[in-house]
Structures are given as C-alpha cells and as structure tokens.
Design a protein around this motif. Structure first.
Motif, short mmCIF file in Angstrom:
data_model
loop_
_atom_site.label_atom_id
_atom_site.label_comp_id
_atom_site.label_asym_id
_atom_site.label_seq_id
_atom_site.Cartn_x
_atom_site.Cartn_y
_atom_site.Cartn_z
N VAL A 121 0.84 -1.20 0.00
CA VAL A 121 0.00 0.00 0.00
C VAL A 121 0.87 1.24 0.00
O VAL A 121 2.00 1.23 0.47
N GLU A 122 0.31 2.32 -0.52
CA GLU A 122 1.00 3.60 -0.48
C GLU A 122 0.69 4.26 0.86
O GLU A 122 -0.45 4.27 1.30
N ALA A 123 1.74 4.79 1.49
CA ALA A 123 1.57 5.35 2.82
C ALA A 123 1.98 6.82 2.81
O ALA A 123 2.85 7.22 2.05
N THR A 124 1.33 7.59 3.66
CA THR A 124 1.64 9.03 3.75
C THR A 124 2.74 9.25 4.77
O THR A 124 2.68 8.72 5.88
N ASN A 125 3.74 10.02 4.39
CA ASN A 125 4.80 10.34 5.34
C ASN A 125 4.22 10.97 6.60
O ASN A 125 3.32 11.81 6.52
N GLY A 126 4.72 10.53 7.75
CA GLY A 126 4.25 11.10 9.01
C GLY A 126 3.16 10.29 9.68
O GLY A 126 2.94 10.42 10.88
N ALA A 127 2.46 9.46 8.89
CA ALA A 127 1.45 8.58 9.50
C ALA A 127 2.17 7.48 10.26
O ALA A 127 3.33 7.16 9.97
N THR A 128 1.51 6.87 11.26
CA THR A 128 2.12 5.70 11.86
C THR A 128 1.76 4.49 10.98
O THR A 128 0.74 4.50 10.27
N VAL A 129 2.60 3.47 11.05
CA VAL A 129 2.33 2.27 10.25
C VAL A 129 1.00 1.65 10.69
O VAL A 129 0.25 1.11 9.88
N VAL A 165 -1.72 3.37 8.85
CA VAL A 165 -1.73 2.91 7.46
C VAL A 165 -2.44 1.55 7.38
O VAL A 165 -3.30 1.32 6.52
N ALA A 166 -2.11 0.67 8.31
CA ALA A 166 -2.71 -0.68 8.32
C ALA A 166 -4.22 -0.59 8.50
O ALA A 166 -4.99 -1.25 7.80
N LYS A 167 -4.66 0.25 9.46
CA LYS A 167 -6.10 0.38 9.71
C LYS A 167 -6.81 1.00 8.52
O LYS A 167 -7.91 0.58 8.15
N ASP A 168 -6.18 2.01 7.89
CA ASP A 168 -6.80 2.65 6.71
C ASP A 168 -7.03 1.65 5.59
O ASP A 168 -7.91 1.85 4.75
N HIS A 169 -6.23 0.59 5.58
CA HIS A 169 -6.37 -0.40 4.51
C HIS A 169 -7.01 -1.69 5.01
O HIS A 169 -6.86 -2.74 4.39
N ASP A 170 -7.71 -1.58 6.16
CA ASP A 170 -8.48 -2.72 6.68
C ASP A 170 -7.65 -3.98 6.88
O ASP A 170 -8.13 -5.09 6.64
N THR A 175 -1.73 -4.88 20.74
CA THR A 175 -2.52 -5.53 19.69
C THR A 175 -2.21 -5.00 18.29
O THR A 175 -2.96 -5.25 17.36
N CYS A 176 -1.12 -4.24 18.14
CA CYS A 176 -0.67 -3.86 16.79
C CYS A 176 0.73 -4.44 16.55
O CYS A 176 1.49 -3.91 15.74
N GLN A 228 4.19 2.63 16.78
CA GLN A 228 5.38 3.38 17.17
C GLN A 228 6.35 3.58 16.01
O GLN A 228 7.48 4.03 16.21
N MET A 229 5.93 3.21 14.80
CA MET A 229 6.80 3.41 13.64
C MET A 229 6.16 4.47 12.75
O MET A 229 4.99 4.33 12.36
N LYS A 230 6.90 5.49 12.42
CA LYS A 230 6.38 6.56 11.56
C LYS A 230 6.85 6.36 10.13
O LYS A 230 8.02 6.08 9.88
N VAL A 231 5.94 6.54 9.20
CA VAL A 231 6.27 6.39 7.79
C VAL A 231 7.17 7.55 7.34
O VAL A 231 6.91 8.70 7.68
N SER A 232 8.22 7.19 6.61
CA SER A 232 9.07 8.21 5.99
C SER A 232 9.64 7.60 4.70
O SER A 232 9.50 6.40 4.47
N ASP A 233 10.30 8.42 3.90
CA ASP A 233 10.88 7.90 2.66
C ASP A 233 11.89 6.78 2.95
O ASP A 233 12.05 5.86 2.16
N GLU A 234 12.53 6.87 4.11
CA GLU A 234 13.47 5.84 4.57
C GLU A 234 12.85 4.45 4.55
O GLU A 234 13.52 3.45 4.37
#
Lengths: 104, 340
Positions: free
Chosen positions: A16-24, A27-32, A47-48, A86-92
C-alpha cells in the motif's frame, strides 16, 4: 509516497501507499488490515504487534522502554517484533515489509 | 428457570460510554440493565489506566479515569440502572418483540432494545496462544491465584514479566517445591525492590529465572500439566518439569459471543449508521470504541455523542408509535423512572 507491504496471517501480501508522518498502524487500519490496534496508538496494549522483515528492522527506529514493556505482554515475539503504532512512515521506509501475526 | 429481568434497554459494557448510555436512555424515560465482564464498572478506564489523567473531556480540563467513572455513576444514579458485573452476555436471541439475553452467570434479561458499548470486547486474561492450553485451565494452568496453599510443595512455572509474576514468585518461593520464572528479557515491569528481592532469591537458589525464554508448548496427561517447553529467540529449547503454570500477561479483550449475533463486524468493530448508531440488526445499536463508520474517532467524547444518538433511535423501538418530545435537560430536569 513510500510503499509499505503487509503480509497477512493467511500469507496474502498487500502493498500500500503510505503518507509520510502517519504511523504504520494508521496505514494498516486505513487499509483494513486484520489488526485490532485496540488502544488506538496510545501505548496501552500490544494488539498492533508486527514482525518486521529482518532487512528492515534496523531502519524501523529505536524502541522506547514503554514499547518494550508492552511487548512483554505480546505472544510469539521475534527479534524484529515491533508495535507498529510506534513506527512513523518516511521515505526511509519505502519498501518496508512486515508480517501480521494472527489476531487472537 | 431463574428469574427473568425485564427492562427497556440492555446495555452491554459498563465503560464510560455504556454508563452514559444509561443517562441518555434515562432522559427519555427508558430503564436500563447494564452487563459487564469485569468485576467493576469503568471498562478500560478502570482496567487499563485508572490513574491516568484525561485532558479531552469537555469541561473537565484534567480528570483521572477513575474519577470520570465515579462522576458518571453519580450522574446516572437517579435513573436507578441495574448493573450486573463479572459476567458476559453469552446468548442473545429475538423472541417476539423482545431480545432475550443470557449471561455467563445464568442471568436472564428481556429488553426491547440492545446497546452494545463493549469497547474492544470483554476483558479476560491475555492467554498465551498455545493450542492445548484450554485443556489444563483450572486444574494446572492458572491466570490468577486464589489460594496460595494450593501450591504447597508443587513445582510452579510462572510466565510473565510484570508485577503479578514478580509478586507471586516472591510469595510462592516459601511454599512451593520449585519456582521457575520465564521471561523474554532481563528487565521486569515491577516495583524495583520486589525485583531486587526476586533476584536475591534466585542468587540464593530458591527460585530460578529462566531468561530470555518464551513459552513454546505444554505437555501433560488429561488436565494435568507435566512439562512446560520454553524457547529462546534462537530456537534453543528447554523442558521444565512442572505441576502448574501461572500465566501473567495482563488482560486482553475479545468480542467473543458478539461475533455470533449476525452483526456486520470487520476487524473487531461493528459497522453502524452514524446518525442513529443502528447496526444491521434491527433493535441492536453500537456505541463507543466498538462502533465504526467512516472517519470514526475513537474518543470517549464521540462515544458520549453516539450514546445520545442511539438512545433517541432506540426510543422508537421501545415506544413504537409514541411521540418523542425533544427536551433539553434545562427544561425537563432529571425525569423520575419507575423501578424496572
């Protein structure tokens, strides 16, 4: 936008494509993805829990003491276990993959 | 057959949103029974973060979770809700115009409408996912200690790294034949003095700390445990002969029987129509963390609002054909309810 890959408990792989700054977790919840994330990211449950691909673990960031404490209450831990709130999305993290353990 | 309670609305879950649902139903003169799996009201507020301050409750700039619950109880007291604790709703079925609920303690309740305010589900012990663990539960696998004497001269494996694990290791060291503490790492989440005492007992050979290991499997005959198998992250295995396993991984919530009621559930939450909080099953509403709709915010604040929406929608089902005169509490005051 960075791409994150989730491997579901049944083996299905979803990139999935993720937005920088969102937590992983977000992103997981947004994609069910099958994940409870019961406390909504407030570091009050485990539980995550995800298992990060070994190659990516070093880039996933430092674990704080509270995250380690909560991982104590998770089951089936590995050396690359994380709470994905606890993981933030970034280009890294572009290309990072992780396995979702079965929901209890 | 035991007594059957009759009420207008049965509310499943006595967390903040379940309790406030009593208020909103009460303002519309609907009586309520509330059921919760925990031994106390408050849900997550009581079970997970009693001492934590909340800053996002309107007009309460800084309030502890337990205080929030105490105030809600005071606010709903005039409506005389009947609260049934320590039990889970195990069965729900529609009989004519009523829902019949049965709880795990055998209590029966008849209600015209149901409001599910169950958060992430009913709290119970966070059980390690070992496939045969159920077999030993009650006999040789325990999630709490009732009588310390039961463990006299027994070989005990304690799993976990929090206060319960440490406290029971200290307490049972005196009576048990052997005590092993299994934990995945060297650090324990417990009072430092207790951890120091436990480490001193280990140094003295009174107990054994089995670190860094996790539970891997259980072996035994019928309901009697014989061996606890533990593993390191590298797969190194150790077999510990034991009579009992005490498993202390805190609480976990499970939807349990709610899954079986024909509700539209995905990933642990129930889809509702956001303006009424109606589920796909007529007469069943869902509010709070368990209710889901697009852009849902899991806030106590949102749950309070959802409780009002659900109560108004439930009124139509509890009182079919009757007018609902919308009134503000400033006008109506607190209505008095006949005892249910």
């Amino acid at each position: 936008m960075p791409t994150i890959t989730f491997i579901k408990p049944d083996g299905e792989t979803v990139a999935v494509e993720a937005t920088n700054g969102a937590t992983v977790m977000e992103v997981a919840k947004d994609h069910d993805m099958p994940m409870l994330a019961a406390c909504g990211g407030s570091l009050a449950c485990a539980t995550c829990h995800v298992i990060v691909d070994e190659d990516w673990f070093a880039k996933s960031g430092e674990l704080c003491e509270a995250e380690e404490d909560l991982l104590d209450t998770a089951h089936g831990l590995t050396s690359t276990s994380r709470l994905c709130c606890q993981m933030k999305v970034s280009d890294e993290l572009n290309g990072m993959a992780m396995t979702l353990p079965p929901m209890e | 057959m035991s007594e059957v309670h009759t009420t207008d609305v049965a509310i499943i879950g006595a967390g903040p949103v379940g309790l406030f649902s009593v208020f909103q139903c009460g303002m519309l003169k609907m009586s309520c029974h509330v059921i919760d799996a925990l031994p106390a009201t408050g849900g997550q507020c009581t079970a997970l973060y009693p001492e934590k301050p909340l800053f996002d409750i309107p007009a309460a700039p800084n309030i502890n979770a337990v205080d929030l619950i105490a105030r809600l109880e005071r606010q709903i007291a005039p409506f005389k809700p009947v609260i049934h604790l320590n039990q889970q709703v195990s069965e729900l079925e529609k009989v004519g115009e009523h829902w019949h609920l049965r709880t795990s303690s055998g209590l029966n309740i008849r209600a015209r409408a149901i409001i599910i305010a169950a958060g992430a589900g009913a709290f119970g012990p966070n059980k390690p996912p070992l496939n045969n663990i159920d077999r030993f539960e009650g006999k040789s696998v325990h999630y709490m200690v009732q009588r310390r004497e039961d463990f006299r001269d027994q070989r005990i494996v304690i799993a976990g790294g929090g206060d319960s694990a440490v406290d029971w290791a200290l307490s049972l060291a005196d009576v048990a034949a052997e005590v092993y503490v299994i934990h995945r790492r060297d650090r324990f989440r417990a009072i430092p003095e207790s951890v120091a005492q436990m480490k001193a007992l280990a140094d003295a050979g009174k107990i054994e700390l089995v670190i860094p290991y996790q539970l891997a499997a259980l072996e035994g005959k019928d309901d009697q445990l014989k061996t606890v198998i533990v593993k390191t992250l590298d797969g190194e295995e150790r077999r510990i002969a034991a009579d009992h396993l005490l498993s202390f991984f805190g609480l976990a919530s499970k939807l349990g029987p709610i899954n079986d009621w024909g509700l539209d559930i995905l990933n642990g939450v129930i889809n509702v129509e956001p303006t009424t909080c109606a589920t796909n099953v007529e007469g069943i509403f869902a509010v709070g963390d368990i209710a889901h709709y697009p852009h849902k915010l899991k806030l106590i604040l949102s749950g309070f609002s959802e409780a009002a929406q659900a109560a108004h929608a439930a009124y139509r089902i509890v009182n079919p054909g009757q007018a609902l005169n919308f009134e503000h509490s400033t006008t109506s005051g607190i209505p008095t309810l006949e005892p249910a």
